[in-house]
Design an enzyme around this catalytic site. Sequence first.
Site, PDB file in Angstrom:
ATOM      1  N   LEU A  33       0.818  -1.218   0.000  1.00  0.00           N
ATOM      2  CA  LEU A  33       0.000   0.000   0.000  1.00  0.00           C
ATOM      3  C   LEU A  33       0.855   1.274   0.000  1.00  0.00           C
ATOM      4  O   LEU A  33       1.944   1.310   0.570  1.00  0.00           O
ATOM      5  CB  LEU A  33      -0.911   0.003   1.232  1.00  0.00           C
ATOM      6  CG  LEU A  33      -1.844  -1.211   1.353  1.00  0.00           C
ATOM      7  CD1 LEU A  33      -2.683  -1.111   2.627  1.00  0.00           C
ATOM      8  CD2 LEU A  33      -2.743  -1.364   0.136  1.00  0.00           C
ATOM      9  N   HIS A  37      -3.480   4.442  -2.221  1.00  0.00           N
ATOM     10  CA  HIS A  37      -4.453   3.525  -1.599  1.00  0.00           C
ATOM     11  C   HIS A  37      -5.070   4.177  -0.358  1.00  0.00           C
ATOM     12  O   HIS A  37      -6.268   4.098  -0.127  1.00  0.00           O
ATOM     13  CB  HIS A  37      -3.767   2.235  -1.133  1.00  0.00           C
ATOM     14  CG  HIS A  37      -3.220   1.374  -2.227  1.00  0.00           C
ATOM     15  ND1 HIS A  37      -1.882   1.132  -2.366  1.00  0.00           N
ATOM     16  CD2 HIS A  37      -3.837   0.694  -3.211  1.00  0.00           C
ATOM     17  CE1 HIS A  37      -1.686   0.327  -3.399  1.00  0.00           C
ATOM     18  NE2 HIS A  37      -2.846   0.047  -3.937  1.00  0.00           N
ATOM     19  N   SER A 187       2.504   0.380  -6.630  1.00  0.00           N
ATOM     20  CA  SER A 187       3.193  -0.595  -5.777  1.00  0.00           C
ATOM     21  C   SER A 187       4.466  -1.085  -6.449  1.00  0.00           C
ATOM     22  O   SER A 187       5.409  -1.521  -5.784  1.00  0.00           O
ATOM     23  CB  SER A 187       2.275  -1.784  -5.508  1.00  0.00           C
ATOM     24  OG  SER A 187       1.084  -1.319  -4.919  1.00  0.00           O
TER      25      SER A 187
END
Length: 284
Positions: A33, A37, A187
């Site tokens: 994350l 996010h 990510s």
Amino acid sequence: MKIFTKKSELKEFLSNQKADGKSIGFVPTMGALHQGHLSLIKRAKEKNDIGVVSIFVNPTQFDNKEDLDKYPKTFDNDVLLLESVNCDVLFFPSVEEIYAENITSEKFDFDGLEHQMEGKFRDGHFDGVGTIVKALFEIVEPDTAYFGRKDFQQLQIIHKLVEKHNIPVKIKGRPIFREEDGLAMSSRNVRLTKEHREAAPFIYKTLKKARKKFGAKSAKELTEWVEKKLKKHPLLELEYFTIADEQTLETATIIEPNKKYRAFIAVFAGDIRLIDNISLKRKH
Ligand code: PAF
């Protein structure tokens, strides 16, 4: 924060919450994350009584085994981040819990959205995304689900998924989060080498320049201009640049008034594939 690994237990917990009249905001993720996010989770919490996040690295949406194996996994840190934004529920199932013995995708018809851009370069990717998002919606039954516009094609496909399958979930697209130097948060960014990380902001810089030129140059000229710019870059390799209609995602040849357009790009920085996009507005 409550952590569930079994769908039956999560379903039972959430059905009790719903029976108490609580609304559910849902953010599906594959973990690792970042602030992008977290902004989705904050939004889900602002607008709903309960914020639910799933972390599941979905094998069926990867067309490349190495990308799947090397996808960053940072569970302990993810839990800390989720707790820092007061996430209520984390769903962290195993592959078996989701797919049992059958790790395959359902086949979807997204009215052609799936054949554009990412669909051309990542075989079966959107069948995998459709399969997991539909499964997660069936488990969580959220009122609203939140997705970032970095994966704009995915967002449009999820709109289409709920429309065509009559899934009663509101879909909300949210702004792209960027690092200070403009690189879209992803990510996968942690996997960039130092030199590729330093090179990567060139992608957004080029998108912003393209946006400035939109209207003065035709879509074809602009595409050629971006292709030339990237060709000259020693560390970045362009996979595609397309100006597309936001609704159909079809490459635009003629720019029509009353339609919204967006520029989409996919670039390799070494082994790491980065995507980004920008909304285009004509200047008159
Ligand atoms: O955008 C992602 O992280 C994934 O594609 C999603 C929506 C969680 C499905 O696996």
